[in-house]
Design a protein around this motif. Structure first.
Motif, PDB file in Angstrom:
ATOM      1  N   SER A 191     -86.703  -0.647 -19.421  1.00  0.00           N
ATOM      2  CA  SER A 191     -85.967  -1.903 -19.369  1.00  0.00           C
ATOM      3  C   SER A 191     -85.994  -2.444 -17.950  1.00  0.00           C
ATOM      4  N   LEU A 192     -86.011  -3.768 -17.842  1.00  0.00           N
ATOM      5  CA  LEU A 192     -85.960  -4.419 -16.542  1.00  0.00           C
ATOM      6  C   LEU A 192     -84.505  -4.479 -16.098  1.00  0.00           C
ATOM      7  N   CYS A 193     -84.240  -3.936 -14.928  1.00  0.00           N
ATOM      8  CA  CYS A 193     -82.867  -3.868 -14.434  1.00  0.00           C
ATOM      9  C   CYS A 193     -82.788  -4.401 -13.011  1.00  0.00           C
ATOM     10  N   ALA A 194     -81.548  -4.700 -12.574  1.00  0.00           N
ATOM     11  CA  ALA A 194     -81.288  -5.152 -11.217  1.00  0.00           C
ATOM     12  C   ALA A 194     -80.230  -4.248 -10.601  1.00  0.00           C
ATOM     13  N   PHE A 195     -80.549  -3.685  -9.426  1.00  0.00           N
ATOM     14  CA  PHE A 195     -79.591  -2.843  -8.712  1.00  0.00           C
ATOM     15  C   PHE A 195     -78.964  -3.672  -7.600  1.00  0.00           C
ATOM     16  N   ASN A 196     -77.624  -3.829  -7.664  1.00  0.00           N
ATOM     17  CA  ASN A 196     -76.907  -4.608  -6.665  1.00  0.00           C
ATOM     18  C   ASN A 196     -76.621  -3.734  -5.452  1.00  0.00           C
TER      19      ASN A 196
END
Length: 493
Positions: free
Chosen positions: A449-454
């Motif tokens: 899955s495409l994810c974003a880490f803040n």
């Protein structure tokens, strides 16, 4: 009418000189005095200097380099620059392939090296400065005496191979899929293309012009103990024959264009000759520090670089080369002094890493093997960023401090977003791009899955569930499937 630019260097408010505003003619004078390694660094200083370097009227100083035998040097191929009396290391794009045990350098011309693989029976042309490579037709595993690059330009190249135990030679050119065989009366020692015509020198010293019918000049003195002869073309277009008479003595003849006869000489003017088993060439000595005119540079039996003065018939030690013990495998059956070749670097097309000293290294304080992923990314502002994966869904980011040359960890990269993957990573401004979040790292998790880490909150957010199908298990895809993906920025250029 624009105001005249003062020749005096402007001083900034900080008291530092603004070197980028140097006048073009002054920069051009500096360029002409630089050796190629310094020129490459000079070109990378700022945009204005790089722009001046693109002007064909400003060219750096070209020096002869001696390519030293292969070693496990991690910096790549090693060359000794005579004018500067120091080594230069060049790393090629495929270092392991070309400088390992498979490939061996066997010739050089116009900034190109010829590599031969007896394992595969193939040859390649390699430009160490640009990194360009040209595959030649298969030639077989048989050991040969010498390979010569007779011609190399944008339109054509010609390569010839001489065998030490067979008459004639083999030749190939651009666009050819095979090698053509050419017969000769005797075994050949050397071959050269001069003014568009081929000349050869055989084992008895006879020089032959390959025309119809061929013209030949027999050597008056036949010597077998120190059998070394080569043909060299001068910058003025004259043909020179060099013959080794003893360990430390050479004889030079020039071809008289009127009588087509050889005339022995002890004066070649401002020129210096560089001779070796694999290749030889002529070079002007003026404007090159530490180069001596009217001399022949060669490697003696002690593996030292020496200069033979033609006028006085004397030998002078130039440099004691640290080239290590000789190799005894089938790639190196000749004496070690004959494993060296001369090389003139060329800046035509492309770029390459050029290291004159060991690079600066920053060891990672925390070594993690389970989630071993690290990448370097350059920001639009020119800063260098290091990204390290600490766990499944956690990353750490450091920026390189330009003043202290140390890594500084940060949780704020401003308006930027980082995109990381196994094959490529880059930085991108998030503003004006819908659905992009600033100060985040975009990656593929273990669920594909495409994810974003803040970075600020150290949290992971699902961006998109990707339908990428089942994983591949063949030898092209041994990595996890998430590492088979790469980022891409489309361009209309």
């Amino acid at each position: 009418m624009s105001a005249k630019v003062p020749r005096r260097q402007e001083i900034t408010s900080s008291g530092m000189a603004d070197w980028a505003t140097l006048q073009t003619d002054i920069v051009g004078i500096i360029i002409k005095k630089l050796a190629i390694p310094d020129y490459i660094r000079f070109r990378a200083v700022c945009t204005s200097w790089n722009h001046v370097c693109k002007d064909v009227s400003y060219s750096p100083r070209v020096d002869p380099w001696l390519m030293l035998p292969q070693n496990p040097n991690p910096l790549g191929a090693q060359f000794f620059c005579i004018p500067e009396k120091k080594n230069q290391n060049i790393r090629l794009p495929s270092t392991a392939s070309f400088f390992g045990s498979v490939w061996a350098p066997v010739g050089s011309l116009n900034g190109w090296l010829i590599y031969f693989s007896q394992t595969y029976g193939t040859m390649q042309l390699v430009n160490p400065i640009s990194g360009s490579q040209i595959q030649l037709p298969p030639i077989g595993r048989r050991t040969f005496a010498k390979a010569k690059l007779l011609e190399m330009n944008e339109r054509n190249f010609i390569v010839a191979v001489l065998y030490g135990d067979e008459k004639g030679y083999k030749i190939t050119r651009k666009g050819s899929n095979n090698w053509s065989s050419v017969e000769s009366k005797h075994i050949l020692d050397d071959i050269i293309k001069h003014r568009g015509r081929l000349y050869t020198c055989d084992m008895y010293g006879t020089v032959e012009l390959w025309a119809e019918p061929p013209r030949a000049w027999p050597d008056e003195e036949v010597t077998h103990q120190w059998r070394f002869r080569c043909l060299v073309e001068t910058p003025a277009g004259d043909l020179v024959r060099v013959k080794r008479q003893s360990q430390n003595k050479f004889a030079v003849c020039t071809l008289d264009k009127g009588t087509f006869s050889w005339v022995e000489t002890d004066n070649i003017g401002d020129l210096a000759l560089f001779v070796s088993h694999y290749n030889s060439f002529c070079f002007p000595a003026k404007d090159h520090p530490n180069l001596k005119a009217n001399c022949i540079y060669f490697i003696d039996i002690h593996n030292s670089l020496c200069a033979f003065n033609l006028e006085h018939s004397t030998k002078e030690l130039v440099e004691t080369l640290e080239i290590g013990p000789g190799r005894n495998d089938h790639y190196y059956r000749r004496p070690q002094r004959d494993q060296l070749l001369w090389f003139i670097p060329s800046l035509k097309c492309g770029t390459v890493e050029l290291w004159a000293e060991p690079p600066r290294a920053w060891p990672d304080e925390e070594v993690t093997h389970q989630w071993r992923f690290r990448c370097l990314v350059e920001t639009p502002a020119g800063d260098l960023v290091r990204v390290k994966r600490q766990s499944q869904n956690k990353f750490a980011v450091c920026t390189l401090d330009k003043g202290t040359f140390s890594w500084v960890e940060t949780d704020n990269i401003g308006d930027l977003a980082l995109f990381v993957s196994h094959y490529n990573s880059f930085c991108f401004p998030a503003k004006d791009h819908p659905n992009l979040k600033a100060n985040c790292i975009y990656f593929i998790d273990i669920h594909n899955s495409l994810c974003a880490f803040n970075l600020e909150h150290s949290t992971k957010e699902l961006v998109e569930t990707l339908e990428i199908g089942p994983g591949r298990n063949d030898h092209y895809y041994r990595r996890p499937q998430r590492d088979q993906l790469l980022w891409f920025i489309p361009s209309l250029k």
